[in-house]
Design a protein around this motif. Structure first.
Motif, PDB file in Angstrom:
ATOM      1  N   THR A  66      29.018 142.689  13.396  1.00 33.04           N
ATOM      2  CA  THR A  66      27.783 142.071  13.669  1.00 33.04           C
ATOM      3  C   THR A  66      26.565 142.798  14.250  1.00 33.04           C
ATOM      4  O   THR A  66      25.687 142.955  14.150  1.00 33.04           O
ATOM      5  CB  THR A  66      28.061 140.475  14.509  1.00 33.04           C
ATOM      6  OG1 THR A  66      28.717 139.837  13.697  1.00 33.04           O
ATOM      7  CG2 THR A  66      26.660 139.992  14.967  1.00 33.04           C
ATOM      8  N   LYS A  72      27.267 141.527   5.006  1.00 36.25           N
ATOM      9  CA  LYS A  72      27.560 139.917   5.064  1.00 36.25           C
ATOM     10  C   LYS A  72      29.088 139.854   4.419  1.00 36.25           C
ATOM     11  O   LYS A  72      29.681 139.139   5.018  1.00 36.25           O
ATOM     12  CB  LYS A  72      26.754 139.011   4.267  1.00 36.25           C
ATOM     13  CG  LYS A  72      27.111 137.529   4.578  1.00 36.25           C
ATOM     14  CD  LYS A  72      26.354 136.627   3.851  1.00 36.25           C
ATOM     15  CE  LYS A  72      24.851 136.637   3.971  1.00 36.25           C
ATOM     16  NZ  LYS A  72      23.986 135.483   3.428  1.00 36.25           N
ATOM     17  N   GLY A  73      29.268 140.401   3.245  1.00 36.02           N
ATOM     18  CA  GLY A  73      30.459 140.249   2.583  1.00 36.02           C
ATOM     19  C   GLY A  73      31.688 140.775   3.614  1.00 36.02           C
ATOM     20  O   GLY A  73      33.012 140.276   3.730  1.00 36.02           O
ATOM     21  N   GLN A  76      32.095 138.635   6.430  1.00 33.86           N
ATOM     22  CA  GLN A  76      32.969 137.377   5.883  1.00 33.86           C
ATOM     23  C   GLN A  76      34.281 137.742   5.841  1.00 33.86           C
ATOM     24  O   GLN A  76      35.216 136.721   6.211  1.00 33.86           O
ATOM     25  CB  GLN A  76      32.244 136.717   4.763  1.00 33.86           C
ATOM     26  CG  GLN A  76      30.928 136.239   5.073  1.00 33.86           C
ATOM     27  CD  GLN A  76      30.159 135.806   3.952  1.00 33.86           C
ATOM     28  OE1 GLN A  76      30.244 136.461   2.687  1.00 33.86           O
ATOM     29  NE2 GLN A  76      29.513 134.573   4.020  1.00 33.86           N
ATOM     30  N   SER A  77      34.707 138.799   5.329  1.00 37.20           N
ATOM     31  CA  SER A  77      36.125 139.179   5.071  1.00 37.20           C
ATOM     32  C   SER A  77      36.889 139.098   6.399  1.00 37.20           C
ATOM     33  O   SER A  77      38.011 138.528   6.346  1.00 37.20           O
ATOM     34  CB  SER A  77      36.587 140.388   4.391  1.00 37.20           C
ATOM     35  OG  SER A  77      35.975 141.588   5.395  1.00 37.20           O
ATOM     36  N   ILE A  79      35.961 137.296   9.091  1.00 35.20           N
ATOM     37  CA  ILE A  79      35.957 135.769   9.490  1.00 35.20           C
ATOM     38  C   ILE A  79      36.915 134.857   8.629  1.00 35.20           C
ATOM     39  O   ILE A  79      37.529 134.021   9.331  1.00 35.20           O
ATOM     40  CB  ILE A  79      34.749 135.313   9.344  1.00 35.20           C
ATOM     41  CG1 ILE A  79      33.573 135.664  10.317  1.00 35.20           C
ATOM     42  CG2 ILE A  79      34.559 133.652   9.249  1.00 35.20           C
ATOM     43  CD1 ILE A  79      32.011 135.232   9.632  1.00 35.20           C
ATOM     44  N   ARG A  80      37.172 135.219   7.206  1.00 34.52           N
ATOM     45  CA  ARG A  80      38.142 134.419   6.488  1.00 34.52           C
ATOM     46  C   ARG A  80      39.569 134.851   7.279  1.00 34.52           C
ATOM     47  O   ARG A  80      40.487 133.909   7.438  1.00 34.52           O
ATOM     48  CB  ARG A  80      38.013 134.868   5.076  1.00 34.52           C
ATOM     49  CG  ARG A  80      36.924 134.207   4.633  1.00 34.52           C
ATOM     50  CD  ARG A  80      36.853 134.362   3.101  1.00 34.52           C
ATOM     51  NE  ARG A  80      35.440 133.808   2.571  1.00 34.52           N
ATOM     52  CZ  ARG A  80      34.616 134.577   2.211  1.00 34.52           C
ATOM     53  NH1 ARG A  80      34.460 136.013   2.428  1.00 34.52           N
ATOM     54  NH2 ARG A  80      33.356 134.070   1.829  1.00 34.52           N
ATOM     55  N   ALA A 114      26.651 135.028   8.056  1.00 33.15           N
ATOM     56  CA  ALA A 114      28.113 134.902   7.468  1.00 33.15           C
ATOM     57  C   ALA A 114      28.894 134.202   7.864  1.00 33.15           C
ATOM     58  O   ALA A 114      29.588 133.596   6.885  1.00 33.15           O
ATOM     59  CB  ALA A 114      28.645 136.702   7.943  1.00 33.15           C
ATOM     60  N   TRP A 115      29.092 133.992   9.043  1.00 34.10           N
ATOM     61  CA  TRP A 115      29.821 132.687   9.580  1.00 34.10           C
ATOM     62  C   TRP A 115      29.578 131.246   8.902  1.00 34.10           C
ATOM     63  O   TRP A 115      30.233 130.589   8.542  1.00 34.10           O
ATOM     64  CB  TRP A 115      29.704 132.648  11.116  1.00 34.10           C
ATOM     65  CG  TRP A 115      30.312 131.285  11.803  1.00 34.10           C
ATOM     66  CD1 TRP A 115      31.706 131.327  12.071  1.00 34.10           C
ATOM     67  CD2 TRP A 115      29.715 130.073  12.318  1.00 34.10           C
ATOM     68  NE1 TRP A 115      31.971 129.967  12.727  1.00 34.10           N
ATOM     69  CE2 TRP A 115      30.577 129.305  12.739  1.00 34.10           C
ATOM     70  CE3 TRP A 115      28.447 129.624  11.909  1.00 34.10           C
ATOM     71  CZ2 TRP A 115      30.341 128.227  13.127  1.00 34.10           C
ATOM     72  CZ3 TRP A 115      28.278 128.398  12.590  1.00 34.10           C
ATOM     73  CH2 TRP A 115      29.313 127.617  13.045  1.00 34.10           C
ATOM     74  N   GLU A 117      27.972 130.579   6.195  1.00 32.65           N
ATOM     75  CA  GLU A 117      28.232 130.467   4.880  1.00 32.65           C
ATOM     76  C   GLU A 117      29.840 130.178   4.787  1.00 32.65           C
ATOM     77  O   GLU A 117      30.417 129.302   3.952  1.00 32.65           O
ATOM     78  CB  GLU A 117      27.937 131.687   3.970  1.00 32.65           C
ATOM     79  CG  GLU A 117      26.630 131.550   3.759  1.00 32.65           C
ATOM     80  CD  GLU A 117      26.015 132.655   2.933  1.00 32.65           C
ATOM     81  OE1 GLU A 117      27.122 133.469   2.186  1.00 32.65           O
ATOM     82  OE2 GLU A 117      24.901 133.155   2.574  1.00 32.65           O
ATOM     83  N   VAL A 118      30.734 130.838   5.631  1.00 31.72           N
ATOM     84  CA  VAL A 118      32.083 130.799   5.186  1.00 31.72           C
ATOM     85  C   VAL A 118      32.624 129.386   5.656  1.00 31.72           C
ATOM     86  O   VAL A 118      33.355 128.780   5.034  1.00 31.72           O
ATOM     87  CB  VAL A 118      32.895 131.944   6.129  1.00 31.72           C
ATOM     88  CG1 VAL A 118      34.504 131.616   6.079  1.00 31.72           C
ATOM     89  CG2 VAL A 118      32.696 133.034   5.410  1.00 31.72           C
TER      90      VAL A 118
END
Length: 139
Positions: A66, A72-73, A76-77, A79-80, A114-115, A117-118
């Motif tokens: 961050t 973003k991707g 997000q990876s 975060i997932r 990013a958070w 959206e996930v």
């Protein structure tokens, strides 16, 4: 390096990391030795179990990505993976909020978006007329 070796390596990366980035896939075919070297560094610093547990490392990764305003991707990876490890959406948001005082609102917004959206987080819409401000991330 054979095509089968590259495929096995990428599959192992996906298994141990929980994600594979686009550059990993291309490097597996185009410059396998450099991918291996880069992955060994990541393994030593991030994947190998040492003092910090994987959940803590994921939170640190999310914050550092961050602050660095990673794509973003990429954010997000992580975060997932954190969610898969049992980190709650609120814990992830709290970690991202650490970026605010040190890196500022613009960096925070990239991680926040990013958070959002996930985890499919919703907000509160104004009931009075206001201009649309967007996400604040320029996207």
């Amino acid at each position: 390096m054979t095509a089968n070796e590259a495929q096995e390596y990428i599959d192992n990366m996906a298994r141990t990391r929980g994600y594979v980035l686009d550059y990993h896939k291309v490097m597996a075919k185009q410059d396998f030795p450099v991918l291996q070297a880069a992955n060994q560094l990541v393994s030593a610093a991030y994947l190998d179990q040492r003092t910090l547990d994987r959940k803590t490392k994921e939170l640190i990764f999310i914050v550092s990505l961050t602050v660095m305003r990673a794509t973003k991707g990429h954010i997000q990876s992580h975060i997932r993976v954190a969610l898969d490890l049992g980190v709650t959406p609120t814990e992830i948001l709290e970690a991202i909020e650490i970026a605010l005082p040190e890196a500022g609102v613009v960096a925070f917004q990239a991680g926040f978006d990013a958070w959002r959206e996930v985890v499919d987080a919703e907000g509160v819409e104004p009931t009075i007329k206001a201009h649309e401000g967007g996400s604040g991330t320029g996207q």
